[in-house]
Design a protein around this motif. Sequence first.
Motif, mmCIF file in Angstrom:
data_model
loop_
_atom_site.group_PDB
_atom_site.id
_atom_site.type_symbol
_atom_site.label_atom_id
_atom_site.label_comp_id
_atom_site.label_asym_id
_atom_site.label_seq_id
_atom_site.Cartn_x
_atom_site.Cartn_y
_atom_site.Cartn_z
ATOM 1 N N ASP A 143 -0.256 2.977 -1.498
ATOM 2 C CA ASP A 143 1.067 2.476 -1.136
ATOM 3 C C ASP A 143 0.912 1.050 -0.633
ATOM 4 O O ASP A 143 -0.164 0.656 -0.170
ATOM 5 C CB ASP A 143 1.680 3.375 -0.047
ATOM 6 C CG ASP A 143 3.116 2.994 0.260
ATOM 7 O OD1 ASP A 143 3.321 2.194 1.197
ATOM 8 O OD2 ASP A 143 4.026 3.484 -0.434
ATOM 9 N N ASN A 144 1.993 0.281 -0.723
ATOM 10 C CA ASN A 144 1.923 -1.118 -0.307
ATOM 11 C C ASN A 144 1.611 -1.252 1.181
ATOM 12 O O ASN A 144 1.070 -2.271 1.617
ATOM 13 C CB ASN A 144 3.237 -1.827 -0.633
ATOM 14 C CG ASN A 144 3.424 -1.997 -2.138
ATOM 15 O OD1 ASN A 144 2.450 -2.085 -2.878
ATOM 16 N ND2 ASN A 144 4.669 -2.038 -2.585
ATOM 17 N N THR A 146 -0.709 -0.470 3.575
ATOM 18 C CA THR A 146 -2.078 0.049 3.720
ATOM 19 C C THR A 146 -2.497 0.203 5.184
ATOM 20 O O THR A 146 -3.596 0.676 5.452
ATOM 21 C CB THR A 146 -3.084 -0.887 3.013
ATOM 22 O OG1 THR A 146 -2.941 -2.217 3.536
ATOM 23 C CG2 THR A 146 -2.845 -0.895 1.506
ATOM 24 N N GLY A 151 -1.468 5.424 3.177
ATOM 25 C CA GLY A 151 -1.312 4.335 2.220
ATOM 26 C C GLY A 151 -2.581 4.004 1.459
ATOM 27 O O GLY A 151 -2.568 3.173 0.544
ATOM 28 N N SER A 185 -0.147 4.153 -11.314
ATOM 29 C CA SER A 185 -0.787 4.435 -10.029
ATOM 30 C C SER A 185 -1.794 3.363 -9.622
ATOM 31 O O SER A 185 -2.296 3.378 -8.496
ATOM 32 C CB SER A 185 -1.494 5.796 -10.074
ATOM 33 O OG SER A 185 -2.621 5.752 -10.952
ATOM 34 N N LYS A 187 -2.719 0.382 -8.092
ATOM 35 C CA LYS A 187 -2.246 -0.635 -7.151
ATOM 36 C C LYS A 187 -3.405 -1.451 -6.575
ATOM 37 O O LYS A 187 -3.208 -2.289 -5.699
ATOM 38 C CB LYS A 187 -1.442 0.022 -6.024
ATOM 39 C CG LYS A 187 -0.231 0.801 -6.527
ATOM 40 C CD LYS A 187 0.568 1.385 -5.389
ATOM 41 C CE LYS A 187 1.703 2.258 -5.905
ATOM 42 N NZ LYS A 187 2.624 1.512 -6.785
#
Length: 368
Positions: A143-144, A146, A151, A185, A187
């Motif tokens: 997730d952005n 972290t 995240g 997925s 990232k």
Amino acid sequence: MFPSVGALLLLLLCPGPSHGRSPQIRSEALKRLLEVFGMEDAPQSPVATRQPPQYMLDLYHTVTGADGVTKQPELLLGNTVRSFLDRARNQRLEFFFNLSSVAKSETILAAELHLFKLRGRLSQDLRQHRHLFCQVSVYQILDNNTSKAEGKRLLSTRILPVHDNTWEVFTITNAVYDWTQNKESNKGLLVIVQTLAGHKLHNYIRFATGRDHHSSKHPMVVLFTDDERRGTATFTSRETPFIREVTLHDKASQSRNTRSANLLGCLRYPLYVDFEEIGWSGWIISPRGYNAYHCKGACVFPLGQNMRPTNHATVQSIINALKLTKGVATPCCIPDKLFSINLLYFDDDENVVLKQYDDMVAGSCGCR
């Protein structure tokens, strides 16, 4: 039925009737040859754009001998190795690698993050501690945000000396498997450096980045996969089968050698594949070509052991010689030992790929 690989190479590289060299036939032959190499189209990335990573060059020279023939197949995990350079190009310890060229059907065997660790920028009091260590952890970004535990996911952690200036390798296989199954997925990766007590080291430890350092030190992911493309019989160059070989000195002698082949029996002849000649030198790094060899000659009765006949071929030659059954031909002179080769090349995304191809070199010939 479309011709075999050996027939394709003879069609492309050897002189013959004008129809054998027509643009249409040549185009079809090149298309079929690309299929043998597992490609629909030839990559368009020119070799001259950048240097391949030294790791990939060293790996190629470790597993191959002359003309790209495999010499140590056990050193290569799977049949395909790819390198991907960091696309994030920022000063933070976040990295992004575009793995879209990897097919879902490929089996992921292992994935490594290669980072070049620079000497730490230490204060005067820390420099006195020559055996100072730090903990480096690599996380998959989920997730952005972290900063939260959910995240990110821990992939690998290692204890490293602060003073070293060298390549460090971290296992990230789980993350790469996720990315190849679901591209959305992906990232990227996050690297966190801490003291052994768990305190973050902000500026003491640095890794080379694609933005500020030479390309030879850029962050890289190395991926080992297997596409399960297997030949019918692969042999390593450590085998030393009995090989009788005739060298063709010039084109003028080829027709004479063809006539004499029937007298000499089944032999192995040179068949050099020049990648520049067939228009592939723009994307293949190494080898520049290889000797595929081809088999030629008659398998007539009596078949000597030098022709390496099978029992079936021996019986067939006897039946043919005695005319015991109508329509039985003499056995065929074909490769009975086949070696694999390795290509090091740039794909369309300028990733460097090392791929092993089975059954590409005739090691010896026999009557079958």
